[in-house]
Design an enzyme around this catalytic site. Structure first.
Site, mmCIF file in Angstrom:
data_model
loop_
_atom_site.group_PDB
_atom_site.id
_atom_site.type_symbol
_atom_site.label_atom_id
_atom_site.label_comp_id
_atom_site.label_asym_id
_atom_site.label_seq_id
_atom_site.Cartn_x
_atom_site.Cartn_y
_atom_site.Cartn_z
ATOM 1 N N TYR A 147 0.846 -1.199 0.000
ATOM 2 C CA TYR A 147 0.000 0.000 0.000
ATOM 3 C C TYR A 147 0.878 1.244 0.000
ATOM 4 C CZ TYR A 147 -3.664 -3.089 1.981
ATOM 5 O OH TYR A 147 -4.561 -4.083 2.220
ATOM 6 N N HIS A 155 -6.372 1.807 -1.476
ATOM 7 C CA HIS A 155 -6.375 0.372 -1.792
ATOM 8 C C HIS A 155 -4.947 -0.088 -2.047
ATOM 9 C CE1 HIS A 155 -10.722 -0.121 -2.223
ATOM 10 N NE2 HIS A 155 -10.747 1.073 -2.793
ATOM 11 N N LYS A 192 -5.300 -4.853 -8.717
ATOM 12 C CA LYS A 192 -3.915 -4.773 -8.252
ATOM 13 C C LYS A 192 -3.007 -5.161 -9.405
ATOM 14 C CE LYS A 192 -5.389 -6.257 -3.720
ATOM 15 N NZ LYS A 192 -6.096 -4.999 -3.581
#
Lengths: 247, 261
Positions: A147, A155, A192
């Site tokens: 992060y 996020h 991601k």
């Protein structure tokens, strides 16, 4: 895929309160209180007072444990977290059976628990030293997630897989195409990017933590390229699916 | 641009859709081809020995981005031939000038005589259908525009004469030889891919947008990646995986995460 901040003002909040500063505060606070962690399986248990608890939470070290004790807050640290506080930041002592352990002893202990610990720790400390917040990635089938700041504000951007070709058989992930499909598909679904940290020992051993300095880390992202979406310009457009975003 | 037109009618199903959409699978009958017969058809003559086709009648605009030019002549590689025949833009003749059917060509390719790789063709077809410009890595589009940058072989300008053409085809073969050597190492750079560009010129193609690489069986290892990166300099690499009939492209890019405040 850039950072995905959670709501308005999160980015400004993060900027005003840099992670390096929070970790620095945690560092001096743990030193002052002469903190000791108890080695317990693959975890290190730590009891702290309100101020340290607040700093541990804000810097995302460990998980709080729910106990009946009112004056103390218990934290469960992972091996990487504990060793980072102990060895890299030198603000935590680790004890077993009331007996303080040396860095080398802890290193041996953690290695005996996980053969990949030297690599996982190198990866963890590599990202932490760049002031990224690193947490467990097991729910995404990864070693860590990274992060930009506290998960309450942003996020996680990367699912991190630690790889070391020197370890041979112990590390067999991402060695077949179906693994690559699987990992990139999963990462895409939770917005991601798959980050592979390749750790090289450069001929140094894993016998002592002092070898860590000689290890090198190479960062590589693995992304799927969609020819239908990238015809226009040089920027690689990633498939985004914000709806299913993770924590 | 014709390439762009063909994208609409030849588009493959979206392989990379992140949504859980099932591809259309037909139960009752395969739908008839949506490809329209073309009024303008080029013709090329197959050269058995060289494993490439010399264009004898050139129609349409495909030649702007397809084929290599040597001594003023245009040659199509196997995958270029097959792609153009599949979409009806080319008629392939054998050495006695008899027209070959698509089946004849598939039979030719499947024989293993011409170093033809179906997986590479699948990637080629998908990229070409979308309008990308795809050339063989290491084989210059034309000797005029030949640049040593990211080419496997040093190339120089050749004077144009028939004699030299033969020399050049020797060179082509030696390049193919280079590819074969790389296949032993599993990883091989195969195509130079350029983004769709109506201003593309073979004489000055510029750097490709990326080099498309293929592996034999497994994703590239760290060592293989580093070796290829060294070879291709600043030009990005992508890796193609064709499995179970699906073509997928992946980047394994070196990055450097910033040091945060």
């Amino acid at each position: 895929m850039g950072p995905r901040w959670k709501g308005k003002g999160s980015k400004a909040k993060a900027l005003a309160d840099p992670m390096s500063k929070i970790v620095l505060q945690l560092h001096s606070c743990l030193i002052q209180s002469n903190s000791e962690g108890l080695l317990c399986g693959c975890s290190v248990l730590l009891s702290v007072e309100a101020q340290q608890a607040d700093l541990l939470s804000r810097s995302c070290f460990g998980e709080t444990m729910v106990t009946v004790e009112k004056d103390k807050q218990w934290f469960e640290l992972s091996m990487e977290e504990a060793f980072y506080l102990c060895y890299a930041l030198k603000c935590l002592k680790i004890v077993e059976d009331q007996c303080p352990k040396s860095d080398d002893q802890i290193w041996q202990y953690m290695k005996s628990r996980s053969a990949l610990f030297p690599y996982l720790y190198k990866a963890y400390s590599h990202l932490r030293m760049k002031n990224w917040v690193v947490m467990s990635g097991i729910t995404y089938g990864a070693d860590f997630v990274a992060y930009r700041h506290h998960p309450e504000l942003v996020h996680s951007e990367y699912a991190v897989i630690v790889s070391s070709e020197e370890e041979g058989d112990a590390d067999k992930r991402l060695r077949v195409w179906s693994d690559i499909h699987c990992a990139t598909r999963l990462c895409g679904g939770v917005a991601k990017t798959l980050l592979v940290l390749d750790i090289s020992r450069n001929g140094h051993s894993v016998d002592s933590p002092s070898c860590l300095e000689s290890y090198t880390v190479k960062e590589r992202t693995i992304t799927r390229w969609n020819p239908e979406q990238c015809r226009e310009d040089h920027t690689i457009v990633e498939s985004e699916n914000g709806a299913k975003a993770g924590i | 641009m014709e390439e762009v037109d063909s994208a609409n009618i030849l588009g493959e199903p979206d392989m990379n859709d992140v949504d859980d959409q099932e591809e259309e699978v037909y139960y009752a009958s395969v739908p008839a081809s949506k490809l329209q017969p073309r009024a303008v058809v080029s013709m090329a003559r197959w050269n058995n020995e060289m494993g490439i086709a010399e264009v004898v009648v050139q129609k349409g605009t495909f030649s702007k981005t397809t084929g290599i030019v040597r001594s003023g002549k245009l040659y199509y590689s196997i995958e270029e031939v097959l792609f153009l025949v599949e979409i009806g833009a080319l008629l392939l003749l054998d050495e006695s000038d008899t027209g070959l059917s698509l089946e004849d060509i598939y039979v030719k390719m499947s024989g293993g005589k011409y170093k033809f790789c179906w997986e590479e063709f699948r990637a080629y077809r998908q990229l070409k259908s979308l309008g990308y410009i795809v050339g063989r890595h290491g084989i210059p589009w034309s000797m005029k525009g030949a640049k040593s940058n990211c080419e496997s072989i040093p190339s120089q300008g050749f004077p144009e004469s028939d004699k030299v053409l033969n020399l050049e085809s020797e060179e082509i073969r030696s390049v193919i030889g280079l590819f074969n050597e790389m296949q032993i190492n599993k990883v091989r750079p195969v195509f130079n891919v350029y983004l769709p560009n109506s201003k593309f010129r073979k004489s000055s193609p510029g750097d490709p947008s990326f080099v498309l690489c293929f592996t034999r069986g497994y994703p590239p290892s760290k060592v293989e990646l580093e070796a290829l990166e060294g070879q291709c300099g600043s030009i990005p690499l992508k890796f193609c995986n064709v499995e179970q009939g699906r073509v997928s492209f992946f980047s394994f890019d070196t990055v450097e995460l910033p040091v945060l405040p």
